[in-house]
Design a protein around this motif. Structure first.
Motif, PDB file in Angstrom:
ATOM      1  N   ILE A  14     151.049  59.192 -99.446  1.00 41.18           N
ATOM      2  CA  ILE A  14     151.786  58.122-100.121  1.00 41.18           C
ATOM      3  C   ILE A  14     152.166  58.672-101.493  1.00 41.18           C
ATOM      4  CG2 ILE A  14     151.671  55.799-101.076  1.00 41.18           C
ATOM      5  CD1 ILE A  14     149.461  55.209 -99.026  1.00 41.18           C
ATOM      6  N   GLN A  15     153.437  58.692-101.795  1.00 43.98           N
ATOM      7  CA  GLN A  15     153.896  59.237-103.068  1.00 43.98           C
ATOM      8  C   GLN A  15     154.407  58.113-103.964  1.00 43.98           C
ATOM      9  OE1 GLN A  15     155.435  63.325-103.278  1.00 43.98           O
ATOM     10  NE2 GLN A  15     156.137  63.021-101.189  1.00 43.98           N
ATOM     11  N   GLN A  16     153.838  58.018-105.159  1.00 41.79           N
ATOM     12  CA  GLN A  16     154.211  56.993-106.121  1.00 41.79           C
ATOM     13  C   GLN A  16     154.925  57.661-107.286  1.00 41.79           C
ATOM     14  OE1 GLN A  16     153.735  53.345-106.423  1.00 41.79           O
ATOM     15  NE2 GLN A  16     155.316  54.021-107.838  1.00 41.79           N
ATOM     16  N   PRO A  17     156.247  57.429-107.453  1.00 40.83           N
ATOM     17  CA  PRO A  17     156.968  58.039-108.580  1.00 40.83           C
ATOM     18  C   PRO A  17     156.402  57.567-109.922  1.00 40.83           C
ATOM     19  CG  PRO A  17     158.503  57.200-106.947  1.00 40.83           C
ATOM     20  CD  PRO A  17     157.147  56.664-106.580  1.00 40.83           C
ATOM     21  N   ILE A  18     156.165  58.510-110.823  1.00 38.93           N
ATOM     22  CA  ILE A  18     155.634  58.226-112.149  1.00 38.93           C
ATOM     23  C   ILE A  18     156.600  58.782-113.188  1.00 38.93           C
ATOM     24  CG2 ILE A  18     153.694  58.550-113.732  1.00 38.93           C
ATOM     25  CD1 ILE A  18     152.978  56.967-111.251  1.00 38.93           C
ATOM     26  N   LYS A  19     157.056  57.934-114.103  1.00 46.62           N
ATOM     27  CA  LYS A  19     157.940  58.404-115.168  1.00 46.62           C
ATOM     28  C   LYS A  19     157.111  59.084-116.243  1.00 46.62           C
ATOM     29  CE  LYS A  19     161.738  57.058-118.195  1.00 46.62           C
ATOM     30  NZ  LYS A  19     162.623  55.977-118.660  1.00 46.62           N
ATOM     31  N   ILE A  20     157.476  60.335-116.574  1.00 44.82           N
ATOM     32  CA  ILE A  20     156.689  61.102-117.536  1.00 44.82           C
ATOM     33  C   ILE A  20     157.445  61.390-118.833  1.00 44.82           C
ATOM     34  CG2 ILE A  20     155.239  62.197-115.796  1.00 44.82           C
ATOM     35  CD1 ILE A  20     157.040  64.657-115.944  1.00 44.82           C
ATOM     36  N   LYS A  21     158.767  61.249-118.811  1.00 41.26           N
ATOM     37  CA  LYS A  21     159.548  61.526-120.018  1.00 41.26           C
ATOM     38  C   LYS A  21     160.679  60.519-120.162  1.00 41.26           C
ATOM     39  CE  LYS A  21     158.860  66.556-120.197  1.00 41.26           C
ATOM     40  NZ  LYS A  21     159.534  67.880-120.160  1.00 41.26           N
ATOM     41  N   LYS A  22     161.050  60.275-121.401  1.00 37.28           N
ATOM     42  CA  LYS A  22     162.185  59.406-121.686  1.00 37.28           C
ATOM     43  C   LYS A  22     163.470  60.139-121.334  1.00 37.28           C
ATOM     44  CE  LYS A  22     164.345  56.873-125.508  1.00 37.28           C
ATOM     45  NZ  LYS A  22     164.278  56.559-126.963  1.00 37.28           N
ATOM     46  N   ASN A  23     164.478  59.400-120.877  1.00 39.36           N
ATOM     47  CA  ASN A  23     165.780  59.973-120.587  1.00 39.36           C
ATOM     48  C   ASN A  23     166.433  60.439-121.888  1.00 39.36           C
ATOM     49  OD1 ASN A  23     168.252  60.679-119.498  1.00 39.36           O
ATOM     50  ND2 ASN A  23     169.031  58.574-119.486  1.00 39.36           N
ATOM     51  N   ALA A  24     166.627  61.759-122.003  1.00 37.75           N
ATOM     52  CA  ALA A  24     167.211  62.321-123.222  1.00 37.75           C
ATOM     53  C   ALA A  24     168.731  62.257-123.213  1.00 37.75           C
ATOM     54  CB  ALA A  24     166.759  63.767-123.394  1.00 37.75           C
ATOM     55  N   ALA A  25     169.332  62.028-122.037  1.00 36.99           N
ATOM     56  CA  ALA A  25     170.793  61.998-121.926  1.00 36.99           C
ATOM     57  C   ALA A  25     171.314  60.611-122.262  1.00 36.99           C
ATOM     58  CB  ALA A  25     171.216  62.429-120.527  1.00 36.99           C
ATOM     59  N   ALA A  26     171.125  60.208-123.493  1.00 38.13           N
ATOM     60  CA  ALA A  26     171.580  58.898-123.957  1.00 38.13           C
ATOM     61  C   ALA A  26     171.627  58.927-125.480  1.00 38.13           C
ATOM     62  CB  ALA A  26     170.650  57.791-123.475  1.00 38.13           C
ATOM     63  N   GLY A  27     172.494  58.123-126.068  1.00 37.65           N
ATOM     64  CA  GLY A  27     172.561  58.070-127.529  1.00 37.65           C
ATOM     65  C   GLY A  27     173.906  57.536-127.992  1.00 37.65           C
ATOM     66  N   PHE A  28     174.058  57.392-129.278  1.00 33.85           N
ATOM     67  CA  PHE A  28     175.302  56.900-129.869  1.00 33.85           C
ATOM     68  C   PHE A  28     176.270  58.052-130.109  1.00 33.85           C
ATOM     69  CE2 PHE A  28     172.104  53.768-131.186  1.00 33.85           C
ATOM     70  CZ  PHE A  28     172.734  52.601-130.755  1.00 33.85           C
TER      71      PHE A  28
END
Length: 295
Positions: A14-28
Motif C-alpha cells: 500500500i503506497q501513501q503519497p507524502i508531500k516532502i517539499k513545497k512547490n517551488a514553481a510558483a511566485g509573483f
C-alpha cells in the motif's frame, strides 16, 4: 467514517503519497515579456509503504446444532443468523483492539495501528523515519511529561495541531482547515478525570451528557470519543482526515477465497470472510498524544 476508507486495486505494498517539499514553481511576476516562469521539475512527493494485512472470521455451524433446531426453515435460519451476528461482533472487537496496537502484534500480522503511528522519534513509520533528511515533520506530537488531565493541557495541544492545519488550506466538505484535529480518544478513566476537573471550574455536565461520551463532551469544539481499548493514561488528539483504512477485500467487496463450504471430514459448515488492508496516515504531524496522564 465513510470518507476515511479507501479501496485500492492491489500491488506489492500500500503506497501513501507524502508531500516532502513545497512547490517551488510558483511566485509573483511582472506579467510582461521580461517575465520568466520556473519550468524545473522538482520532487515534491515520496511514498510511505505499508504491508497488506489479512484478517478473517469464520462462522461455523455444526450438524448437531442444525439437528436440535426446530424442524423449520425459520429456526435453522435463526441459528445461522445468530452465529453470524456473534462472529461479526467478535470480529469488530478484535479489529477495534488492533487499532491501538502495532504491526508486530499477532506475530507481525496485525494492522499498523496507533502504536506505530505514535511511535517515538527515530522509529520508522511507513518506511520513513523523521530523522531522515527532509522528513523532520514526519512525527506526531508526543507529550510524555504532562500528568494532569485538564483543559489547559488539552487546549495547548489542540492549539498546536490547529495552527499547523492552517497551512494546508480549507477542506471544502467540512468547511474547516485541512487536517485540523477533529476527535479526542481515550478510555473512560481519562475522560472522567477531565470532566471532574471541569466541574471544579464550574463547567457541569448533565446526565445525558455524561452518558453520551461522544457527542456532547467537547474541548474547543472537538468531540471526545471513549474507547475502552485505549491504553491507560493515554489521550489521543487526531485528525481523521489524515488517517485512512486502505483495503482491497472486505467491507463491500468479497475476496476470491471468501467461501461457504462443508468440511469434508467433519459435520460442519464454514462461512469464511476476509478483510485485506491496513491503516495508513498521510499527515503524521497533524496528530498528537498524551502518554502519561494520571487518571
Amino acid at each position: 467514517r465513510e470518507g476515511r476508507r479507501k479501496r485500492e486495486t492491489g500491488g506489492t505494498f500500500i503506497q501513501q503519497p507524502i508531500k516532502i517539499k513545497k512547490n517551488a514553481a510558483a511566485g509573483f511576476i511582472a506579467g510582461d515579456s521580461t517575465s520568466t516562469i520556473d519550468n524545473n521539475s522538482a520532487q515534491q512527493f515520496t511514498n510511505a509503504q505499508f504491508n497488506w494485512k489479512y484478517f478473517y472470521y469464520n462462522v461455523v455451524v455444526t450438524l448437531e446444532e442444525l439437528t436440535k433446531a426446530q424442524n423449520t426453515k425459520e429456526a435453522i435460519k435463526d441459528i445461522a443468523v445468530a452465529k453470524a451476528e456473534g462472529a461479526i461482533e467478535d470480529a469488530v472487537q478484535t479489529i477495534s483492539e488492533a487499532l491501538h496496537g502495532n504491526g508486530t502484534d499477532s506475530s507481525g500480522n496485525a494492522f499498523n495501528g496507533l502504536g506505530d503511528l505514535f511511535a517515538a522519534s527515530g522509529v520508522a513509520y511507513g518506511g520513513i523515519t523523521d530523522t531522515d533528511t527532509g522528513f523532520g515533520d514526519w512525527l506526531t506530537s508526543i507529550d510524555s511529561a504532562t500528568n494532569t488531565v485538564n483543559y489547559t493541557a488539552l487546549s495547548g495541544m489542540l492549539n498546536e495541531l490547529s495552527s499547523k492545519s492552517t497551512m494546508y488550506g480549507m477542506n471544502l466538505e467540512t468547511k474547516r482547515p485541512r487536517f485540523a484535529p477533529d476527535v479526542i480518544i481515550s478510555n473512560y478513566a481519562v475522560r472522567d478525570k477531565y470532566m471532574v476537573s471541569q466541574q471544579g471550574n464550574q463547567n457541569y455536565y448533565n446526565t445525558r451528557e455524561l452518558d453520551s461520551g461522544f457527542d456532547l463532551v467537547r474541548v474547543n469544539g472537538v468531540p471526545w470519543m471513549v474507547d475502552s481499548y485505549s491504553p491507560d493514561n493515554f489521550c489521543y488528539i487526531m485528525s481523521t482526515e489524515s488517517v485512512n483504512f486502505v483495503y482491497k477485500y472486505g467491507l463491500d467487496t468479497d475476496s476470491p477465497v471468501d467461501a461457504q463450504q462443508t468440511a469434508f471430514n467433519q459435520p460442519i459448515k464454514n462461512n469464511v470472510s476476509y478483510l485485506v488492508g491496513n491503516i495508513t496516515c498521510k499527515k503524521r504531524n497533524s496528530n498528537g498524544v498524551f502518554k502519561t496522564l494520571v487518571a
